[in-house]
Design a protein around this motif. Structure first.
Motif, PDB file in Angstrom:
ATOM      1  N   ASP A  58      42.046   4.535  42.100  1.00  0.00           N
ATOM      2  CA  ASP A  58      41.780   4.044  43.435  1.00  0.00           C
ATOM      3  C   ASP A  58      42.935   4.448  44.356  1.00  0.00           C
ATOM      4  O   ASP A  58      43.782   3.627  44.696  1.00  0.00           O
ATOM      5  CB  ASP A  58      41.623   2.524  43.374  1.00  0.00           C
ATOM      6  CG  ASP A  58      41.118   1.937  44.678  1.00  0.00           C
ATOM      7  OD1 ASP A  58      40.470   2.683  45.435  1.00  0.00           O
ATOM      8  OD2 ASP A  58      41.380   0.758  44.932  1.00  0.00           O
ATOM      9  N   ARG A  60      44.219   5.498  47.901  1.00  0.00           N
ATOM     10  CA  ARG A  60      43.777   5.395  49.291  1.00  0.00           C
ATOM     11  C   ARG A  60      44.836   5.855  50.288  1.00  0.00           C
ATOM     12  O   ARG A  60      44.563   5.957  51.466  1.00  0.00           O
ATOM     13  CB  ARG A  60      43.374   3.967  49.614  1.00  0.00           C
ATOM     14  CG  ARG A  60      42.280   3.444  48.716  1.00  0.00           C
ATOM     15  CD  ARG A  60      41.106   2.973  49.517  1.00  0.00           C
ATOM     16  NE  ARG A  60      40.100   2.391  48.665  1.00  0.00           N
ATOM     17  CZ  ARG A  60      38.977   3.016  48.365  1.00  0.00           C
ATOM     18  NH1 ARG A  60      38.740   4.203  48.812  1.00  0.00           N
ATOM     19  NH2 ARG A  60      38.090   2.442  47.588  1.00  0.00           N
ATOM     20  N   GLN A 117      38.840   8.864  52.867  1.00  0.00           N
ATOM     21  CA  GLN A 117      37.938   8.014  52.096  1.00  0.00           C
ATOM     22  C   GLN A 117      37.237   8.886  51.076  1.00  0.00           C
ATOM     23  O   GLN A 117      36.679   9.927  51.411  1.00  0.00           O
ATOM     24  CB  GLN A 117      36.904   7.359  53.026  1.00  0.00           C
ATOM     25  CG  GLN A 117      35.846   6.547  52.323  1.00  0.00           C
ATOM     26  CD  GLN A 117      36.398   5.285  51.683  1.00  0.00           C
ATOM     27  OE1 GLN A 117      37.283   4.657  52.249  1.00  0.00           O
ATOM     28  NE2 GLN A 117      35.897   4.924  50.528  1.00  0.00           N
ATOM     29  N   ASP A 119      34.420   8.592  47.942  1.00  0.00           N
ATOM     30  CA  ASP A 119      33.465   7.750  47.229  1.00  0.00           C
ATOM     31  C   ASP A 119      33.026   8.427  45.935  1.00  0.00           C
ATOM     32  O   ASP A 119      33.407   8.017  44.861  1.00  0.00           O
ATOM     33  CB  ASP A 119      32.265   7.415  48.114  1.00  0.00           C
ATOM     34  CG  ASP A 119      32.650   6.529  49.287  1.00  0.00           C
ATOM     35  OD1 ASP A 119      33.398   5.556  49.067  1.00  0.00           O
ATOM     36  OD2 ASP A 119      32.232   6.823  50.415  1.00  0.00           O
ATOM     37  N   ASP A 120      32.268   9.460  46.047  1.00  0.00           N
ATOM     38  CA  ASP A 120      31.789  10.207  44.887  1.00  0.00           C
ATOM     39  C   ASP A 120      31.786  11.686  45.210  1.00  0.00           C
ATOM     40  O   ASP A 120      31.638  12.072  46.366  1.00  0.00           O
ATOM     41  CB  ASP A 120      30.356   9.788  44.521  1.00  0.00           C
ATOM     42  CG  ASP A 120      30.297   8.374  43.977  1.00  0.00           C
ATOM     43  OD1 ASP A 120      31.068   8.071  43.048  1.00  0.00           O
ATOM     44  OD2 ASP A 120      29.465   7.581  44.475  1.00  0.00           O
TER      45      ASP A 120
END
Length: 157
Positions: A58, A60, A117, A119-120
């Protein structure tokens, strides 16, 4: 020549030119990256390291990502990455790699704030990076980190 010893000038100009070509190609093709664009993303070891880091945890913040990418490239734990090296990688991420990944619809990236960002991965890129991982010396390098598990890749815990 290793990433650590490679001068960032010529290499970064080449990858910046690749980023521009991808962005222009995406616009010309109606906004959907194709196989050539994904392969162009994967041809650079620093960008592959970015993808491995994003897939493993994770992340960021650009500074944290830069330290983890530098650790993979230099084969050390993130705690052992010198500040100067982390700053060099962060500059390359900001000006070359993150914009290229954004152009290929891999991440959302705001160059003004440096925020991103993830996500996938798009399906084709996920299949390609999975195919690269067994042969890529940088795929599992985070395992050099401490034994606490804090930096252990999520898929390996």
């Amino acid at each position: 020549m290793s990433e650590r010893n490679a001068g960032s000038g010529s290499h970064d100009r080449d990858t910046a030119a690749d980023a521009d070509r991808i962005a222009m190609s995406i616009v010309a093709d109606g906004g959907t990256p194709d196989l050539d664009q994904f392969l162009s993303v994967l041809r650079d070891r620093r960008r592959r390291c970015v993808l491995y880091c994003l897939l493993d945890g994770d992340v960021r913040e650009r500074g944290v990502l830069a330290r983890r990418v530098a650790a993979r490239l230099d084969r050390v734990s993130p705690a052992d990455v010198p500040e100067r090296r982390s700053d060099q990688v962060e500059a390359a991420l900001a000006h070359v790699d993150l914009p290229m990944l954004a152009a290929a619809d891999v991440i959302s990236y705001d160059h003004r704030t440096g925020s991103f960002q993830f996500d996938d991965l798009p399906g084709p890129l996920e299949a390609l990076i999975d195919a690269c991982a067994p042969f890529d010396e940088f795929a599992h390098i985070d395992e050099l980190s401490d034994d606490s598990g804090a930096d252990t890749p999520a898929r390996d815990r």
